[in-house]
Each structure stands twice: as C-alpha cells, then as structure tokens.
Design an enzyme around this catalytic site. Structure first.
Site, PDB file in Angstrom:
ATOM      1  N   SER A 213     -37.205 -23.575  82.963  1.00  0.00           N
ATOM      2  CA  SER A 213     -36.706 -23.128  81.655  1.00  0.00           C
ATOM      3  C   SER A 213     -36.519 -21.748  81.388  1.00  0.00           C
ATOM      4  O   SER A 213     -36.133 -21.294  80.295  1.00  0.00           O
ATOM      5  CB  SER A 213     -37.993 -23.498  80.462  1.00  0.00           C
ATOM      6  OG  SER A 213     -37.707 -24.964  80.126  1.00  0.00           O
TER       7      SER A 213
ATOM      8  N   SER B   7     -39.523 -24.238  73.903  1.00  0.00           N
ATOM      9  CA  SER B   7     -38.926 -24.713  75.168  1.00  0.00           C
ATOM     10  C   SER B   7     -38.469 -25.920  74.853  1.00  0.00           C
ATOM     11  O   SER B   7     -38.627 -26.799  76.042  1.00  0.00           O
ATOM     12  CB  SER B   7     -39.893 -24.564  76.434  1.00  0.00           C
ATOM     13  OG  SER B   7     -39.275 -23.976  77.493  1.00  0.00           O
TER      14      SER B   7
ATOM     15  N   ARG C 240     -49.817 -19.254  85.085  1.00  0.00           N
ATOM     16  CA  ARG C 240     -48.407 -18.419  84.983  1.00  0.00           C
ATOM     17  C   ARG C 240     -48.611 -17.234  84.201  1.00  0.00           C
ATOM     18  O   ARG C 240     -48.378 -16.107  84.441  1.00  0.00           O
ATOM     19  CB  ARG C 240     -47.307 -19.153  84.416  1.00  0.00           C
ATOM     20  CG  ARG C 240     -47.038 -20.478  85.413  1.00  0.00           C
ATOM     21  CD  ARG C 240     -46.084 -21.234  84.704  1.00  0.00           C
ATOM     22  NE  ARG C 240     -46.630 -21.641  83.442  1.00  0.00           N
ATOM     23  CZ  ARG C 240     -45.841 -22.396  82.379  1.00  0.00           C
ATOM     24  NH1 ARG C 240     -44.597 -22.658  82.562  1.00  0.00           N
ATOM     25  NH2 ARG C 240     -46.380 -22.872  81.378  1.00  0.00           N
TER      26      ARG C 240
END
Length: 278
Positions: free
Chosen positions: A84, A132, A260
């Site tokens: 993404s 997303s 992340r």
C-alpha cells in the site's frame, strides 16, 4: 485503524513472499555505490527491532546533510513488493490522467463486503488512503490502464519498473519491487516537486498523506502490508530541514503489524525528530 482490523488485514493478505528477482544484485551494487556517499551504519537502531521481535531495516535520510543513517544496509537495498505504499504513486497518476478529478470525487463502493469494515462504503481518494482501501485503488489502476501506468512508472524510474501480474494487483502480489532506499529516492523527488506530474497533483498528494501536523513539524507517511512484508515510509519537515524514512520488516505474527509504526516512531523520537511521550 484498530489493531484488530490490522490483524484482519494480516489474515487476508498472509501469503508466501519471495523478494523480487535480482534483489541481491541490487543490494550489492548499491552498497558499493554508498561507500562513496555519506552513509553511516547505526547498529544501535537494531535494539528496537529486537525488542519487537522482528527482522527488518530502517533508513533515514537527512536532506541538508545529504546523509543516510541505516540499520541493516543490505536489506535497505533489497527489493520487496511495495504493497500500500504504492498508493502514493497511484494517487499521482490518477490525478494527472484525470481518472478522478480531485481528492474529493466519490467512487461508489462495489457492494462486495471485505474484512475491513471501513472499506465497505463509498470513498474518495482522501478517505481511501487514510484507511488504505485496496478496492478503491484497484479501481483507479484499472481506469488508468497498463499503458499509461507503465509510462509513468518508467518516467519516474519507480523500483524495478515491472508491472507484470495484473493491472489491479501488480503492487500487491505481482512483479513490482522497490527497495527502502528507492522508496526514499521517490519521496525526495515528491518533496522537491521533481516528478513527472502536475504541480496540482503533487500538492494534493502531499496533503492527503499528512499524518500529523503541529507548530513544530509536519509528518507525512504511508504504511504497507502484503504477505509477510510490512512497510512504513514517509518524511518529517521541521526546523528548516526534511528527514525521510523507510522502515521495512517481516510480518510473521499478527502483533508484528503494529511494529512498523512503533519502531519508526521510537527511532524518530530518539533522534529528536518527534516529541517524546511524557
């Protein structure tokens, strides 16, 4: 988006991932070239990956100093599917080709229920990039078409420039690959308005990827998750300078998804680029 929803994404997208062909060659060539520039190893960044129990890389680029700080340099120069994070590029092409007139044009939901509730509704580019929504960007890619998409991929020199695997999935589980270093190269061009897109398209995309904005700094970024590949890329503008970052790691367990952002923010806080939580 809640961790529960992110975990749902993981469950849907967990497929075996193999780095793109020639990845080691890219890494080896880049490492040789980097000996000639200001490239500094930061093994101390590794503690954040170890604390999270994940394997990965972190790369930071200081625009004014023209300096790279890196943990795991070989991996920072290995290509992985962009997932993404490609929504940044996809948005630019969609705006420049006119397949959407602006970030507020509504594309109607196709009625197919997906595991992420926020996806199951009408979206604009501005709302779709925040949650997303994969279907929205797949529709944009189909409207753009292979010929125009390949044209912009080539003009921008994006990753390995290979859009094989289907116009609506080449960045998810197709043949497109990009290194963390190449992610930063692309973002530097975006920041400097040095991409083959109209100033209007660039300005809109810069605006819709803002994650935080205060009196002291502006943080822009985009996450990515596909198969076992996790990304967080972006840049911070503060104190008259710009700092670009790319975090890439293996997502093996559901709890790895949140790593992340957590790893990225911990390093940026340690560098004094984001405020430390009291």
């Amino acid at each position: 988006m809640s961790l529960r929803l992110k975990c749902s994404i993981f469950a849907v997208l967990s497929l075996t991932f193999i780095p793109s062909a020639g990845a080691d060659t890219v890494a080896n060539q880049s490492l040789v070239q980097q000996k000639q520039v200001n490239w500094q190893e930061r093994p101390d960044f590794g503690k954040y990956f170890q604390q999270a129990g994940v394997k990965g890389t972190f790369l930071l680029y200081d625009l004014k100093k023209n300096q790279y700080l890196v943990y795991n340099a070989k991996r920072a120069n290995t290509r992985y599917v962009p997932a993404s994070t490609f929504k940044i590029f996809n948005s630019l092409v969609a705006l420049d080709t006119g397949v959407v007139k602006d970030e507020n044009e509504i594309i109607k939901w196709d009625g197919v229920k997906r595991v992420i509730p926020q996806w199951n509704q009408n979206h604009t580019m501005k709302t779709a990039i925040k949650v997303s929504a994969v279907w929205f960007y797949q529709e944009l890619a189909r409207r753009i078409g292979e010929k125009r998409m390949q044209k912009y991929i080539n003009l921008t020199n994006y990753g390995n420039r290979d859009i094989g695997g289907g116009i609506d999935k080449f960045w998810l589980q197709g043949d497109l690959g990009i290194t963390p270093k190449e992610q930063i190269d692309f973002l530097v061009k975006l920041h400097n308005n040095n991409l083959p897109f109209s100033p209007r398209a660039i300005a809109i995309v810069k605006n819709i990827i803002i994650a935080e904005k205060t009196e002291d700094y502006v943080l822009r970024g985009k996450t990515g998750l596909q198969s076992q590949v996790g990304w967080y890329v972006g840049y911070i503008e503060r104190d008259g300078n710009t700092y670009f970052f790319a975090t890439q790691l293996d997502v093996i367990k559901e709890q790895d998804i949140k790593a992340r952002l957590e790893i990225t923010r911990s390093i940026l806080k340690n560098m004094g680029l984001l405020p430390k939580t009291p």
